[in-house]
Design an enzyme around this catalytic site. Structure first.
Site, PDB file in Angstrom:
ATOM      1  N   CYS A 384       1.320  -1.477   0.045  1.00  0.00           N
ATOM      2  CA  CYS A 384       0.011  -0.016   0.041  1.00  0.00           C
ATOM      3  C   CYS A 384       0.585   1.136   0.154  1.00  0.00           C
ATOM      4  O   CYS A 384       1.656   1.209  -1.098  1.00  0.00           O
ATOM      5  CB  CYS A 384      -0.805  -0.318   1.441  1.00  0.00           C
ATOM      6  SG  CYS A 384      -2.891   1.056   0.887  1.00  0.00           S
ATOM      7  N   HIS A 510      -3.564  -5.315   0.060  1.00  0.00           N
ATOM      8  CA  HIS A 510      -2.901  -6.145   1.330  1.00  0.00           C
ATOM      9  C   HIS A 510      -3.130  -6.823   1.164  1.00  0.00           C
ATOM     10  O   HIS A 510      -3.918  -8.240   2.226  1.00  0.00           O
ATOM     11  CB  HIS A 510      -3.665  -5.340   2.909  1.00  0.00           C
ATOM     12  CG  HIS A 510      -3.538  -3.848   2.930  1.00  0.00           C
ATOM     13  ND1 HIS A 510      -2.614  -3.299   3.719  1.00  0.00           N
ATOM     14  CD2 HIS A 510      -3.971  -2.918   2.422  1.00  0.00           C
ATOM     15  CE1 HIS A 510      -2.572  -1.471   3.903  1.00  0.00           C
ATOM     16  NE2 HIS A 510      -3.718  -1.632   2.760  1.00  0.00           N
ATOM     17  N   GLU A 512      -0.963  -9.715   3.512  1.00  0.00           N
ATOM     18  CA  GLU A 512      -0.664  -9.450   4.436  1.00  0.00           C
ATOM     19  C   GLU A 512      -2.383 -10.165   5.496  1.00  0.00           C
ATOM     20  O   GLU A 512      -3.008 -10.931   6.047  1.00  0.00           O
ATOM     21  CB  GLU A 512      -0.969  -8.704   6.408  1.00  0.00           C
ATOM     22  CG  GLU A 512      -1.376  -7.678   6.523  1.00  0.00           C
ATOM     23  CD  GLU A 512      -1.005  -6.284   5.068  1.00  0.00           C
ATOM     24  OE1 GLU A 512      -0.533  -6.994   3.548  1.00  0.00           O
ATOM     25  OE2 GLU A 512      -1.661  -4.813   5.435  1.00  0.00           O
TER      26      GLU A 512
HETATM   27  N1  GLN Z   1      -2.314   6.482   2.677  1.00  0.00           N
HETATM   28  C1  GLN Z   1      -2.094   5.549   1.326  1.00  0.00           C
HETATM   29  C2  GLN Z   1      -3.565   5.752   0.800  1.00  0.00           C
HETATM   30  O1  GLN Z   1      -4.478   6.200   1.189  1.00  0.00           O
HETATM   31  C3  GLN Z   1      -1.706   4.397   1.890  1.00  0.00           C
HETATM   32  C4  GLN Z   1      -2.552   4.129   2.689  1.00  0.00           C
HETATM   33  C5  GLN Z   1      -2.584   2.566   3.281  1.00  0.00           C
HETATM   34  O2  GLN Z   1      -1.274   2.516   3.514  1.00  0.00           O
HETATM   35  N2  GLN Z   1      -3.625   1.745   4.232  1.00  0.00           N
HETATM   36  O3  GLN Z   1      -3.687   5.549  -0.378  1.00  0.00           O
END
Ligand code: GLN
Length: 542
Positions: A384, A510, A512
């Protein structure tokens, strides 16, 4: 249609006794005996969900396929049971009140005074029994957050009291998790706090059927008898829960203590087959008997609190077991990394994961780390925000876009290589409004991602507002960063890779969140494998 039975798990004496793990362990045992089981968590705070809370407050925010932002215990449920949870599996006081207040405004209680009893408790009961009404589960386990005696918990305990009458005693079990502290000066285990917390439950009209006692020392027969006598439970319902090295041992500890048998007897359900736990035991054996060891850096800004990256740490455990390798995760505060010290911070690591996150604190440290990993060909895995930082780093240092940045950190940058998603631009409310939950991703044939997943279409979970800016697609592709996974409908970039590197991959989703004991996540498995190969390289270098 199946008629579900309900198990409630309450906690006494202190928080952090591991209600989530005990609930998940019992569920695992019942599932392995052939019952269909689900677990839900009721949290007594007033936030509608934990999505707006800082990880320092509440640990990691877990996300389900259907896009609920939930308590991290749901992660344990999924990792243990290998079945997905949903919006219905996590309920908070905020959500309960929101529903009741909406009903009131709609006129559903017209003429009545709306009160905690019966209106709030009715809504709690409706939600507690809802998963039971799907017909999918023999047993629904409900974990009550908080500690018995807290003001916030009272309506929940009251709802449990009422449900025992509504559903009948054979259809419900109350398990109370408590602490038996050891007083070193006296050389004794003490039962008084447990007696008091059970009394508190009894005063609220709930008699627990089973006591699970967290302890650092074994409970002898005398002590078990004493607890049973004072707390009004059978002696075989006093369950010892000794501290263990890994949470994955707890189901086996509970099996030895017969927690599943006592609970089934209380519900008048047959034992069915003996628990089938061969795969689970095989996993534990691998976890306990590694052949190699790797050191992986976890670069993030919430590293002081281990719970902030719970699912990542657990995914490393799963992947380590597959690779028969002990994964030592070294947390590195990204604020402490800069261009000058980055080699000192990272040179002894076999690979680095750059973590998800929000806001610009520590962002330059993440970017410096990625530059070092890219140039020195050390395995890199970005999740992310970690993937977004890889895009920024590549833009600045390879493509020569000096001002490349995410507009989350610099709204006015002349090279917004990461930009807010179009549909996010009109959203003003913060709670539950990110791009959340499972979306499809189409993978390029022959890419690293394709080799890892072994398929061309995947579903992964998301939680973000920003994305790769497709105005830069050609520049990146030509410059050597391959965009190997995209959303088939929106073209949103989901995976970036660099070839000619032992392992360099960043993902917008994600992974994970979907790693379980039964299904370790392929990206983590392959990343750990890459770090094992890296140790060999390093050893031969030395
Ligand atoms: N802050 C980033 C976004 O909103 C990444 C979000 C995250 O790592 N879950 O896209």
């Amino acid at each position: 249609m199946k008629k579900s039975k309900f198990i409630f798990v309450t906690g006494g004496v202190t928080s952090s006794l591991g209600k989530g793990i005990i609930s998940a362990s019992l569920a695992k045992l019942l599932q392995s005996r052939g019952y269909s089981v689900t677990i839900q968590k009721f949290d007594p705070y007033i936030n509608v969900d934990p999505g707006t809370m800082n990880p320092y407050e509440h640990g990691e925010c877990y996300v389900t396929d259907d896009g609920a932002e939930t308590d991290l215990d749901l992660g344990h449920y999924e990792r243990f049971l290998n079945i997905p949870t949903s919006q219905s599996n996590n309920v908070t006081t905020g959500r309960i009140y929101q529903t009741v207040i909406d009903n009131e405004r709609e006129g559903k209680y017209l003429g009545k005074t709306v009160q905690v009893i019966p209106h709030i408790t009715d809504e709690i009961k409706r939600r507690m029994t809802r998963l039971g009404e799907t017909g999918d589960y023999d047993i629904v386990i409900t974990e009550l957050g908080g500690t018995v005696g807290d003001i916030e918990s009272l309506p929940y305990v009251e709802a449990v009291r009422q449900l025992r009458w509504d559903l009948g005693q054979d259809h419900t079990v109350v398990i109370h998790l408590t602490l038996i502290p050891y007083l070193r000066a006296a050389g004794e285990l003490k039962t008084k706090p447990t007696q008091h917390s059970v009394k508190t439950l009894q005063e609220l009209g709930v008699q627990p059927d089973i006591l699970v006692c967290r302890t650092e020392h074994k409970l002898n027969t005398e002590l078990r008898k004493k607890i049973a006598l004072f707390c009004n439970v059978n002696q075989n319902a006093v369950i010892e829960s000794m501290d263990v090295d890994t949470i994955y041992e707890v189901p086996l500890v509970m099996l030895r203590e017969k927690l599943d048998r006592v609970a089934l007897a209380k519900m008048k359900l047959p034992l069915k087959n003996e628990p089938k736990l061969e795969k689970w035991k095989d996993f534990l054996f691998r976890l306990d008997h590694p052949n190699t060891e790797v050191n992986i850096g976890l670069v993030g800004k919430y590293v002081e609190l281990p719970d902030a990256y719970k699912s990542i740490n657990e995914a490393f455990n799963h992947a380590g077991a597959v690779n028969e390798c002990k994964v030592n995760v070294h947390c590195i505060q990204s604020e402490t990394i800069n261009a000058k010290n980055v080699h000192l911070k990272l040179q002894d690591l076999d690979g680095v994961l750059v973590a998800p996150g929000f806001g610009d604190r520590g962002i330059e440290g993440k970017i410096d780390a990625i530059k070092y990993l890219r140039e020195n060909k050390i395995p890199f895995f970005g999740i992310c925000l970690g993937m977004q930082c890889a895009v920024v780093e590549f833009g600045r240092n390879v493509l020569g876009l000096k001002s490349a940045h995410s507009t989350e950190m610099d709204a006015k940058t002349t090279h917004p290589v990461i930009d807010m998603m179009e549909e996010q631009k009109k959203i003003t409310q913060k709670g539950g409004t990110m791009r959340l939950g499972a979306y499809a991703c189409k993978i390029n044939k022959g890419s690293l991602a394709h080799r890892i997943y072994g398929k061309l279409q995947i579903q992964e979970r998301h939680r973000h507002r920003f994305e790769f800016n497709n105005a830069y697609t050609d520049q990146y592709e030509k410059g050597g960063m391959a965009l190997t996974g995209v959303n088939p409908e929106t073209e949103l970039v989901e995976i970036v890779e660099i070839e000619d590197h032992p392992f360099f991959i960043g993902v917008q989703f994600h992974p994970e969140l979907k790693s379980t004991v039964a299904n370790p996540h392929p990206l983590f498995v392959r990343f750990v494998k890459a770090t094992v190969e890296q140790t060999a390289k390093r050893d031969s270098r030395h």
